[in-house]
Design a protein around this motif. Structure first.
Motif, mmCIF file in Angstrom:
data_model
loop_
_atom_site.group_PDB
_atom_site.id
_atom_site.type_symbol
_atom_site.label_atom_id
_atom_site.label_comp_id
_atom_site.label_asym_id
_atom_site.label_seq_id
_atom_site.Cartn_x
_atom_site.Cartn_y
_atom_site.Cartn_z
ATOM 1 N N SER A 248 88.424 18.997 -8.282
ATOM 2 C CA SER A 248 87.482 18.359 -8.440
ATOM 3 C C SER A 248 88.116 16.635 -9.137
ATOM 4 C CB SER A 248 86.847 19.072 -8.921
ATOM 5 O OG SER A 248 86.671 18.720 -10.183
ATOM 6 N N GLN B 67 93.937 14.750 0.236
ATOM 7 C CA GLN B 67 92.287 14.748 1.150
ATOM 8 C C GLN B 67 91.054 14.891 0.467
ATOM 9 O OE1 GLN B 67 92.482 13.918 4.322
ATOM 10 N NE2 GLN B 67 94.758 13.781 4.297
ATOM 11 N N GLU B 68 90.503 13.682 -0.475
ATOM 12 C CA GLU B 68 88.893 14.487 -0.707
ATOM 13 C C GLU B 68 88.024 14.017 0.251
ATOM 14 O OE1 GLU B 68 86.337 11.652 -4.083
ATOM 15 O OE2 GLU B 68 88.620 11.326 -3.896
ATOM 16 N N LEU B 69 88.024 15.654 -0.200
ATOM 17 C CA LEU B 69 86.415 15.859 1.215
ATOM 18 C C LEU B 69 85.654 15.500 0.345
ATOM 19 C CD1 LEU B 69 88.126 19.146 2.187
ATOM 20 C CD2 LEU B 69 88.612 17.083 2.959
ATOM 21 N N CYS B 70 85.297 15.839 -1.174
ATOM 22 C CA CYS B 70 83.958 15.500 -2.052
ATOM 23 C C CYS B 70 84.295 14.882 -3.096
ATOM 24 C CB CYS B 70 82.907 16.605 -1.966
ATOM 25 S SG CYS B 70 83.269 17.715 -1.835
ATOM 26 N N GLN C 170 80.434 16.828 2.202
ATOM 27 C CA GLN C 170 80.384 15.759 2.506
ATOM 28 C C GLN C 170 79.743 15.105 3.063
ATOM 29 O OE1 GLN C 170 83.596 15.113 5.786
ATOM 30 N NE2 GLN C 170 85.197 14.502 3.750
ATOM 31 N N GLN C 171 79.329 16.146 4.339
ATOM 32 C CA GLN C 171 78.193 15.937 4.998
ATOM 33 C C GLN C 171 76.953 15.655 4.254
ATOM 34 O OE1 GLN C 171 77.607 18.465 9.228
ATOM 35 N NE2 GLN C 171 79.681 18.959 8.506
ATOM 36 N N GLU D 184 76.740 14.827 0.774
ATOM 37 C CA GLU D 184 76.485 13.715 0.229
ATOM 38 C C GLU D 184 76.319 12.677 0.927
ATOM 39 O OE1 GLU D 184 81.184 14.039 -1.781
ATOM 40 O OE2 GLU D 184 79.781 15.532 -3.344
ATOM 41 N N ASP D 185 76.602 12.336 2.643
ATOM 42 C CA ASP D 185 76.336 11.360 3.178
ATOM 43 C C ASP D 185 74.933 11.563 3.533
ATOM 44 O OD1 ASP D 185 78.812 10.418 3.542
ATOM 45 O OD2 ASP D 185 79.440 11.788 5.508
ATOM 46 N N GLY E 24 84.267 21.849 1.684
ATOM 47 C CA GLY E 24 84.216 20.760 1.471
ATOM 48 C C GLY E 24 83.943 20.040 2.540
ATOM 49 N N LEU E 25 84.134 19.924 4.197
ATOM 50 C CA LEU E 25 83.029 19.580 5.143
ATOM 51 C C LEU E 25 81.853 19.141 5.275
ATOM 52 C CD1 LEU E 25 86.365 19.603 7.254
ATOM 53 C CD2 LEU E 25 85.467 17.762 6.147
#
Length: 171
Positions: free
Chosen positions: A82, A44-47, A131-132, A134-135, A127-128
């Motif tokens: 990474s 899984q790529e989280l970021c 992710q938020q 980066e979005d 990581g999650l």
């Protein structure tokens, strides 16, 4: 608002393996939160900073460590990398996450690794959260976003924002 994901629902959006891994003999790591991930989910790529490795990739990487770094391999377990080539490990004794900067070259001693003050579940939360972040980087007020990001990391662990090796904001 950047939120810290509930620890009980961390893997809900992850892609499952077609067949879970049943034989855990090759997984020589005792983290009760890590084992359900590696036995049930694909990589899984989280970021950009965090790509969790699946069962096969993890075994391959740790076999390489055992073959090439026999003094260090019993102390660490490689489980993620990474996009820049850096690597993430679990300290087999403390179960804390460790970071290794690829620019340091060959692995040396355990003291060359940066200890991150979380275990696997907290690392997935991290990581999650990223992710938020980066979005929203291109569409949000950066000062407000930095405050939300810092607060979320400090909710996971009070020292995490200051220790995390990748910087999204200038302090």
């Amino acid at each position: 608002m950047i939120t810290v994901p509930d620890i009980n629902t961390l893997f809900e959006t992850f892609e499952k393996r077609s067949q879970p891994i049943r034989n855990l003999d090759k997984l020589r790591i005792g983290d009760a939160d890590y084992l359900p991930f590696v036995t049930n989910y694909k990589s899984q790529e989280l970021c950009a900073d965090i790509i969790l490795l699946d069962y096969e990739a993890t075994l391959q990487e740790n076999r390489y460590l055992a073959d090439n770094y026999p003094d260090l391999a019993p102390a660490i377990w490689l489980f993620a990398r990474s996009g820049q080539g850096d690597e993430w490990f679990i300290d087999r004794k403390t179960l804390q996450v460790l970071y290794y900067d690829h620019e340091k070259g060959e692995y040396g001693d355990l003291k060359d690794f940066l200890e991150i003050p979380v275990r696997f579940a907290g690392f997935v939360q991290l990581g999650l959260v990223i992710q938020q972040l980066e979005d929203r980087l291109d569409i949000e007020d950066l000062l407000k976003l930095q405050g939300e990001y810092k607060a979320a990391l400090e909710q996971i662990h009070p020292l995490l924002y200051g220790v995390y090796p990748y910087r999204y904001f200038e302090d």
